[in-house]
Design a protein around this motif. Structure first.
Motif, mmCIF file in Angstrom:
data_model
loop_
_atom_site.group_PDB
_atom_site.id
_atom_site.type_symbol
_atom_site.label_atom_id
_atom_site.label_comp_id
_atom_site.label_asym_id
_atom_site.label_seq_id
_atom_site.Cartn_x
_atom_site.Cartn_y
_atom_site.Cartn_z
ATOM 1 N N VAL A 60 43.169 0.477 18.486
ATOM 2 C CA VAL A 60 43.231 -0.712 19.334
ATOM 3 C C VAL A 60 44.379 -0.511 20.310
ATOM 4 C CG1 VAL A 60 43.629 -3.192 19.425
ATOM 5 C CG2 VAL A 60 42.314 -2.224 17.538
ATOM 6 N N ARG A 61 44.053 -0.568 21.585
ATOM 7 C CA ARG A 61 45.088 -0.437 22.627
ATOM 8 C C ARG A 61 45.035 -1.699 23.470
ATOM 9 N NH1 ARG A 61 44.655 5.758 24.796
ATOM 10 N NH2 ARG A 61 46.760 5.266 25.521
ATOM 11 N N THR A 62 46.162 -2.371 23.548
ATOM 12 C CA THR A 62 46.221 -3.645 24.261
ATOM 13 C C THR A 62 47.175 -3.553 25.428
ATOM 14 O OG1 THR A 62 48.006 -4.515 22.868
ATOM 15 C CG2 THR A 62 45.749 -4.898 22.119
ATOM 16 N N ALA A 63 46.972 -4.411 26.399
ATOM 17 C CA ALA A 63 47.846 -4.491 27.568
ATOM 18 C C ALA A 63 48.017 -5.952 27.933
ATOM 19 C CB ALA A 63 47.257 -3.711 28.744
ATOM 20 N N ALA A 68 51.851 -2.833 32.300
ATOM 21 C CA ALA A 68 51.758 -1.656 33.158
ATOM 22 C C ALA A 68 53.131 -1.300 33.682
ATOM 23 C CB ALA A 68 50.803 -1.915 34.326
ATOM 24 N N GLU A 69 53.354 -0.025 33.895
ATOM 25 C CA GLU A 69 54.664 0.438 34.331
ATOM 26 C C GLU A 69 55.086 -0.272 35.615
ATOM 27 O OE1 GLU A 69 56.823 4.556 35.799
ATOM 28 O OE2 GLU A 69 54.892 4.626 34.821
ATOM 29 N N GLY A 136 51.382 5.113 38.284
ATOM 30 C CA GLY A 136 51.219 3.677 38.387
ATOM 31 C C GLY A 136 51.341 3.120 39.785
ATOM 32 N N LEU A 137 50.888 1.862 39.940
ATOM 33 C CA LEU A 137 50.812 1.215 41.245
ATOM 34 C C LEU A 137 51.681 -0.025 41.424
ATOM 35 C CD1 LEU A 137 46.943 1.260 41.717
ATOM 36 C CD2 LEU A 137 48.579 2.657 42.984
ATOM 37 N N PRO A 138 52.170 -0.684 40.364
ATOM 38 C CA PRO A 138 52.777 -2.011 40.561
ATOM 39 C C PRO A 138 53.841 -2.072 41.640
ATOM 40 C CG PRO A 138 52.457 -1.611 38.242
ATOM 41 C CD PRO A 138 52.095 -0.337 38.938
ATOM 42 N N ASP A 188 47.874 3.699 30.666
ATOM 43 C CA ASP A 188 47.746 5.081 30.188
ATOM 44 C C ASP A 188 46.485 5.254 29.330
ATOM 45 O OD1 ASP A 188 48.484 3.550 28.061
ATOM 46 O OD2 ASP A 188 50.080 4.888 27.344
ATOM 47 N N TRP A 189 45.417 4.600 29.730
ATOM 48 C CA TRP A 189 44.177 4.648 28.958
ATOM 49 C C TRP A 189 43.249 5.781 29.407
ATOM 50 C CZ3 TRP A 189 42.454 -1.214 28.946
ATOM 51 C CH2 TRP A 189 43.383 -1.969 28.205
ATOM 52 N N TYR A 190 43.550 6.444 30.516
ATOM 53 C CA TYR A 190 42.598 7.388 31.105
ATOM 54 C C TYR A 190 42.997 8.816 30.763
ATOM 55 C CZ TYR A 190 42.092 2.995 33.507
ATOM 56 O OH TYR A 190 41.959 1.654 33.772
#
Length: 568
Positions: A60-63, A68-69, A136-138, A188-190
């Protein structure tokens, strides 16, 4: 088969009907293994706890919204956080996305992405590739560069008319919202070895943010994507933002973004499974190919209602029952006015309003309004009932001594009423059908599709029609029992967990049968290497080996599955 289950604000947390549906799906398809990728609604879901997960849920991976970074709160920067070349790539990609959102739905016939939807998609995937390559994009999405690009897009030729009035505060607000919506691109799911690149199939529980990781996995790895919606996510967004404290340009830009994202999910998904015809029509209008649409009704637990359903004549023949959540969309005001008309024609009828526990101020305020209206409509009865301990209208809470269980609530009356002005898939109506109750419903959402010919359906916001239909069933026990029996038979045929699981079991196999073979090594596991991996030719995964060499073996970079791994 290894399934990547993509959820948003629900499973694996105990939140709403969506979480229950996902839990039933995962538990019912035990031969498959599941990796759950959950976009949580807020940071408070994790402390509240998860549902108990079966052993075939591997990970289980949650966000949460700030996971996100660089996605946490912070000031705006005038830099993207990239080098010169990456800043140029970001500006070009974000311009494609912004112009695709701001433009009207008109194909100009010029340029490689003249269609605004195609330009939005090009920008979206370019941003995904940039995020994957450069962490990352933020920070970039919160930069002044993003604001300037959005301002240019709002004022470009062919932009939507409502955007001409957008001010700098509007653009800042929109960029802030877009940054949150696009955070799944920066997760980091990809990973090809231990992420979405490892799964055989992505199954998204909506066409909103939950579908975004599936779209990226399809783009990066060719992973098949299945999107399920029991109610249109886009429609839900429109309803949610109608009363939001946004200006008109901000509301228009957010609606356009959600529309483009949903349209992209509908166009790129290998299969779409709407839960009802109402949702299917929304998907078709937003660009879904009818050939890739398969209506799969939600599966519900029929066993818990079996005892009530087998004794369909157990309810009070002079009692109407309403069961559900208290909110304005349920239109209890119209129901109370209809009941006043019923009482004038048949004074012995009672109405039991059995509501789920109220947990927010808006619901509590609406419930207070309904109680006040009931006191005004039945003043003499209310005054006399105070001493006698009985009232023609009772407001009860589910779980109270009067209605300890949901089955008891449906068994309370001979006729179950649904008076809503807006519905997606009417879960409560199906539960009443499992209980063999005759129903009177308003013609909204998927009601007609669910009821078929086993209940009476009237126009919404029409207390007179609602009263006439209720009286027709109250005065005709034979018809009431026939409709209740037919309703139960229909529900058992169409809306059980078993039929839902059977449908998805077949769809998973269908999608995998059309997908390219995924070469995975597994030492000691028979047939771990597909036959195609040994055959020279353009279709092979690697160059053909010389004729004198041994058959090609897995490279050191191939992920090894554990012995006995079912998805090897």
């Amino acid at each position: 088969m290894r399934i990547g289950l993509l959820t948003e604000g629900g499973y694996p947390y105990a939140t709403g009907e969506s979480a229950l549906w996902c839990d039933r799906l995962v538990r019912g398809l035990a031969p498959h293994t599941f990796d759950v990728y959950a976009l949580t609604g807020d940071a408070g879901q994790e402390p509240a706890g998860r549902l108990p997960l079966p052993p075939h849920v591997r990970a289980v991976r949650t966000a949460a919204p700030g996971d996100a970074e660089g996605g946490g709160p912070g000031g705006r920067s005038d830099r993207c956080g990239y080098g010169r070349r990456e800043r140029g790539r970001f500006e070009a990609a974000f311009a494609d996305l912004a112009y695709g959102v701001c433009a009207g739905d008109v194909d100009t016939g010029a340029g490689p992405h003249a269609d605004p939807a195609e330009r939005f998609a090009a920008g979206l995937y370019a941003l995904a590739e940039l995020a994957r390559a450069h962490g990352g994009l933020p920070a970039a999405l919160r930069s002044e560069t993003a604001v300037r690009v959005l301002e240019s897009a709002c004022r470009a030729s062919g932009a939507r008319r409502t955007l001409a009035a957008a001010t700098l505060p509007d653009q800042l607000a929109v960029v802030e919202q877009w940054e949150r919506l696009l955070r799944p691109l920066s997760l980091d799911w990809y990973d090809a070895s231990d992420g979405l690149g490892r799964v055989d199939l992505c199954h998204a529980a909506s066409a909103g943010a939950a579908a975004l990781p599936g779209l990226v996995a399809k783009r990066f790895f060719g992973t098949p994507l299945l999107v399920t919606e029991h109610g249109s996510r886009l429609r839900a967004h429109y309803l949610a933002t109608a009363g939001a404290p946004f200006t008109t340009p901000v509301r228009a830009l957010l609606a356009a973004f959600h529309g483009r994202l949903a349209g992209e999910a509908y166009r790129r998904a290998d299969l779409l499974t709407p839960g009802n015809a109402h949702t299917r029509r929304w998907q078709e209008r937003c660009g879904a190919d009818p050939d890739r649409l398969r209506t799969v009704h939600p599966g519900m637990d029929a066993e818990r209602f079996a005892e009530t359903g087998e004794h369909e004549d157990s309810g009070d023949p002079a009692t109407l029952a309403w069961i559900g959540r208290v909110e304005p969309a349920k239109d209890l005001v119209a129901l109370l006015h209809a009941f006043a008309a019923i009482r004038r024609r048949q004074p012995d009828v009672r109405l039991r309003i059995i509501a789920a526990p109220v947990r927010d101020a808006d619901a509590a305020g609406y419930l207070a309004l309904c109680r006040s209206l009931a006191a005004q409509l039945f003043p003499a009865e209310a005054a006399g009932a105070h001493a006698a301990g009985e009232s023609p209208v009772s407001f009860e809470e589910l779980g109270s001594p009067e209605a300890p269980t949901l089955e008891d609530a449906y068994a309370a009356g001979a006729v179950v009423v649904l008076s809503s002005v807006a519905e997606g898939f009417p879960v409560g109506l199906v539960e009443a059908m499992f209980c063999a109750r005759a129903t009177v419903s308003t013609d909204v959402g998927a009601v007609v599709e669910v009821v078929g010919g086993t209940g009476l359906v009237v126009p919404p916001r029409n207390p007179t029609a609602l009263a006439d239909a209720c009286l027709a069933l109250l005065r005709d026990p034979g018809r009431r029992h026939r409709l209740g029996a037919a309703a139960r038979a229909r529900a058992l045929e169409l809306f059980t967990v078993e039929q839902n699981l059977a449908a998805y079991r077949g769809l998973y196999l269908e999608l995998l049968s059309h997908a390219p073979v995924r070469h995975r090594a597994a030492p000691g596991v028979p047939f771990a290497h597909p036959a195609e991996s040994h055959v020279p030719g353009s279709w092979a995964d690697r160059p053909a080996a010389p004729a004198t060499s041994a058959p090609v073996k897995a490279t050191a970079t191939t992920v090894a599955a554990a012995p006995g791994d079912p998805d090897a």
